[in-house]
Design an enzyme around this catalytic site. Structure first.
Site, mmCIF file in Angstrom:
data_model
loop_
_atom_site.group_PDB
_atom_site.id
_atom_site.type_symbol
_atom_site.label_atom_id
_atom_site.label_comp_id
_atom_site.label_asym_id
_atom_site.label_seq_id
_atom_site.Cartn_x
_atom_site.Cartn_y
_atom_site.Cartn_z
ATOM 1 N N CYS A 86 0.839 -1.205 0.000
ATOM 2 C CA CYS A 86 0.000 0.000 0.000
ATOM 3 C C CYS A 86 0.875 1.257 0.000
ATOM 4 O O CYS A 86 1.562 1.537 0.983
ATOM 5 C CB CYS A 86 -0.913 -0.046 1.226
ATOM 6 S SG CYS A 86 -1.739 1.500 1.615
ATOM 7 N N CYS B 13 0.129 3.799 2.727
ATOM 8 C CA CYS B 13 0.576 3.245 4.021
ATOM 9 C C CYS B 13 2.062 3.516 4.219
ATOM 10 O O CYS B 13 2.489 3.875 5.311
ATOM 11 C CB CYS B 13 0.320 1.743 4.093
ATOM 12 S SG CYS B 13 -1.414 1.255 3.986
#
Length: 106
Positions: A28, A31
């Site tokens: 991600c 993230c």
């Protein structure tokens, strides 16, 4: 240093005080962008709020239990109870202001 938590250790780590748990995955991009921000917040606010990270790929049961549908998602726990969910990557200032308000409410 942020704490890495798992399905087995999450509830033990969030049982006392305020804990912000970051639900993330290695693939991600947002993230990965927010990870250094959370590390900085942990260094600056670690006495008042714990920052923990849970890899949803390795801990699917907990991600499902808390209804994590998109990442990054952060959940603020107070004394073991989930209080609020924050979805998406946010600038450091926004997260710091949010956490300072929650600390003041204790």
């Amino acid at each position: 240093m942020t704490v890495q938590v798992t399905d087995a250790t999450l509830m033990n780590e969030v049982k006392d005080g305020l804990t912000l748990v970051d639900f993330w995955a290695p693939w991600c991009g947002p993230c990965r962008m927010i990870a250094p921000i959370l590390e900085q917040l942990d260094e600056e606010m670690g006495e008042e709020v714990k920052i923990a990270k849970l890899n949803i790929d390795e801990n699917e049961a907990t991600a499902a239990e808390f209804g994590i549908q998109s990442i990054p998602t952060m959940i603020l726990f107070k004394d073991g109870q989930p209080m609020e969910k924050i979805i998406g990557a946010h600038p450091k200032e926004v997260l710091k202001d949010y956490l300072e308000k929650k600390i003041a409410e204790k």
